[in-house]
Design an enzyme around this catalytic site. Structure first.
Site: not given
Ligand code: NI
Length: 141
Positions: A14, A33, A39, A41, A79-80, A123
């Site tokens: 994100h 961020c 980046h 998580h 996811d991904h 996170e």
């Protein structure tokens, strides 16, 4: 009433950015961020349901039922992926506060009639967020 919690992991990227703020204001608000390339998580999601123990099964909710609901509703969606590309984050930042709240509201209808107590997301190892919806009626606690 018994609470049942289960952990899931998903990986997503994100970027925290508000279009209506200037570049400087975005950097002030979000620091690293806000970096343009985003980046990732490894989010640790904890879903907690609560309810009476079914006398025939001895369970609040079948684990396989919970796993299927979370997989179909949350993991397959995020996811991904880049969270910023999801329509849920078209009009709000993809902070983990907002992600908690959105996942909670995605799961409530698919878990009914079981009560979704909370959605908690780690996170990083030092940052975690939790959303419990509106304050439940005393009888639901
Ligand atoms: Ni982040």
């Amino acid at each position: 009433m018994v609470r049942f919690s289960r952990r899931y992991i998903f990986c997503a990227s994100h970027r925290l950015h508000v279009d209506t703020l200037s570049e400087e204001q975005n950097r002030m608000a979000f620091g690293k961020c806000n970096n343009p390339h985003g980046h990732g998580h490894n989010y640790v999601l904890q879903v907690t349901v609560s309810g009476p123990v079914d006398p025939s099964t001895g369970m609040v909710l079948n684990m396989a039922t919970l796993d299927a609901a979370v997989r179909n509703t949350v993991l397959d969606r995020f996811d991904h992926q880049n969270l910023n590309f999801d329509p849920l984050f078209a009009a709000q930042t993809s902070t983990t506060e907002n992600l908690c709240r959105e996942i909670y509201h995605l799961l409530v209808p698919v878990l009914q009639p079981v009560f979704l107590r909370s959605v908690r997301i780690e996170e990083t190892e030092n940052n975690f967020f939790e959303y419990s919806g509106t304050i439940p009626a005393v009888s639901a606690a």
